[in-house]
Design a protein around this motif. Structure first.
Motif, PDB file in Angstrom:
ATOM      1  N   ALA A  16       0.827  -1.198   0.000  1.00 45.24           N
ATOM      2  CA  ALA A  16       0.000   0.000   0.000  1.00 45.24           C
ATOM      3  C   ALA A  16       0.868   1.257   0.000  1.00 45.24           C
ATOM      4  O   ALA A  16       1.907   1.307   0.641  1.00 45.24           O
ATOM      5  N   LYS A  17       0.420   2.253  -0.737  1.00 48.83           N
ATOM      6  CA  LYS A  17       1.113   3.543  -0.793  1.00 48.83           C
ATOM      7  C   LYS A  17       0.792   4.311   0.478  1.00 48.83           C
ATOM      8  O   LYS A  17      -0.354   4.337   0.930  1.00 48.83           O
ATOM      9  N   MET A  18       1.800   4.954   1.080  1.00 45.17           N
ATOM     10  CA  MET A  18       1.603   5.730   2.297  1.00 45.17           C
ATOM     11  C   MET A  18       0.992   7.073   1.936  1.00 45.17           C
ATOM     12  O   MET A  18       1.683   7.964   1.440  1.00 45.17           O
ATOM     13  N   LEU A  19      -0.300   7.216   2.154  1.00 46.13           N
ATOM     14  CA  LEU A  19      -1.012   8.441   1.809  1.00 46.13           C
ATOM     15  C   LEU A  19      -0.910   9.470   2.926  1.00 46.13           C
ATOM     16  O   LEU A  19      -0.762   9.129   4.097  1.00 46.13           O
ATOM     17  N   THR A  20      -1.035  10.732   2.547  1.00 46.37           N
ATOM     18  CA  THR A  20      -1.149  11.829   3.503  1.00 46.37           C
ATOM     19  C   THR A  20      -2.598  12.322   3.463  1.00 46.37           C
ATOM     20  O   THR A  20      -3.374  11.923   2.588  1.00 46.37           O
ATOM     21  N   GLU A  21      -2.945  13.232   4.370  1.00 45.93           N
ATOM     22  CA  GLU A  21      -4.297  13.798   4.359  1.00 45.93           C
ATOM     23  C   GLU A  21      -4.593  14.453   3.016  1.00 45.93           C
ATOM     24  O   GLU A  21      -5.685  14.303   2.470  1.00 45.93           O
ATOM     25  N   GLN A  22      -3.619  15.177   2.485  1.00 48.81           N
ATOM     26  CA  GLN A  22      -3.814  15.862   1.210  1.00 48.81           C
ATOM     27  C   GLN A  22      -4.050  14.849   0.087  1.00 48.81           C
ATOM     28  O   GLN A  22      -4.887  15.078  -0.792  1.00 48.81           O
ATOM     29  N   ASP A  23      -3.304  13.745   0.111  1.00 45.46           N
ATOM     30  CA  ASP A  23      -3.493  12.704  -0.907  1.00 45.46           C
ATOM     31  C   ASP A  23      -4.912  12.153  -0.852  1.00 45.46           C
ATOM     32  O   ASP A  23      -5.548  11.947  -1.880  1.00 45.46           O
ATOM     33  N   VAL A  24      -5.388  11.898   0.356  1.00 48.10           N
ATOM     34  CA  VAL A  24      -6.734  11.337   0.514  1.00 48.10           C
ATOM     35  C   VAL A  24      -7.782  12.326   0.021  1.00 48.10           C
ATOM     36  O   VAL A  24      -8.710  11.957  -0.709  1.00 48.10           O
ATOM     37  N   LEU A  25      -7.632  13.590   0.387  1.00 49.89           N
ATOM     38  CA  LEU A  25      -8.610  14.603  -0.025  1.00 49.89           C
ATOM     39  C   LEU A  25      -8.575  14.875  -1.519  1.00 49.89           C
ATOM     40  O   LEU A  25      -9.598  15.192  -2.119  1.00 49.89           O
ATOM     41  N   LYS A  26      -7.397  14.756  -2.135  1.00 47.43           N
ATOM     42  CA  LYS A  26      -7.263  15.036  -3.569  1.00 47.43           C
ATOM     43  C   LYS A  26      -7.520  13.806  -4.432  1.00 47.43           C
ATOM     44  O   LYS A  26      -7.467  13.903  -5.647  1.00 47.43           O
ATOM     45  N   ASP A  27      -7.814  12.663  -3.818  1.00 45.20           N
ATOM     46  CA  ASP A  27      -8.009  11.424  -4.573  1.00 45.20           C
ATOM     47  C   ASP A  27      -9.156  11.598  -5.573  1.00 45.20           C
ATOM     48  O   ASP A  27     -10.281  11.893  -5.206  1.00 45.20           O
ATOM     49  N   THR A  28      -8.826  11.446  -6.848  1.00 47.02           N
ATOM     50  CA  THR A  28      -9.826  11.625  -7.899  1.00 47.02           C
ATOM     51  C   THR A  28     -10.217  10.297  -8.542  1.00 47.02           C
ATOM     52  O   THR A  28     -10.901  10.283  -9.556  1.00 47.02           O
ATOM     53  N   SER A  29      -9.812   9.194  -7.927  1.00 44.33           N
ATOM     54  CA  SER A  29     -10.110   7.884  -8.516  1.00 44.33           C
ATOM     55  C   SER A  29     -11.597   7.559  -8.452  1.00 44.33           C
ATOM     56  O   SER A  29     -12.082   6.739  -9.216  1.00 44.33           O
TER      57      SER A  29
END
Length: 137
Positions: free
Chosen positions: A2-15
């Protein structure tokens, strides 16, 4: 892995996917970090209370006792939060994390980042609060 996500990554997730393995890993790490901080706070409080010195002045003693009472109330709230954290971790392990316990709908990544122990969507929480207020009056 699993990729280590940050809060920003989670909020910007466009999948468009909700609660991917990466999301679950992010929230589990966040919950475990919160748990560790609460346990450290409890340990520090315990040590602090054991180091309590006897103070002959009644006013100083009263001030100290009030400070300790406040600290213990805070730790009691944290103890309750620890239980919620454990329940959230169990929901992650069971594949139930991130879904409203009333409606089964997604709670939302933004809400879960703000409150990782949330079990209700905003709408369900508001509905419960309205009912509680209505019956409390």
């Amino acid at each position: 892995m699993a990729k280590m996500l940050t809060e920003q990554d989670v909020l910007k997730d466009t999948s468009g996917e909700y609660m991917t393995p990466d999301h679950l890993d992010f929230f589990k790490r966040k919950l475990l970090q919160m748990k560790e901080e609460l346990i450290n706070n409890a340990t520090q409080t315990s040590q602090h209370l054991q180091e309590q010195e006897a103070t002959p002045d009644p006013a100083d003693r009263a001030t100290l006792e009030e400070e300790y009472a406040l600290e213990l109330r805070t730790r009691d709230r944290e103890r309750k939060l620890l239980q919620k954290i454990e329940q959230a971790i169990n929901r992650i392990d069971n594949g139930e994390y991130g879904y409203c316990e009333d409606t089964g709908e997604p709670i939302g990544l933004g809400r879960l980042i703000a409150r990782p122990t949330a079990t209700l969507s905003i709408e369900a929480q508001e509905r419960r609060e309205r009912l509680k207020k209505q019956y409390a009056d």
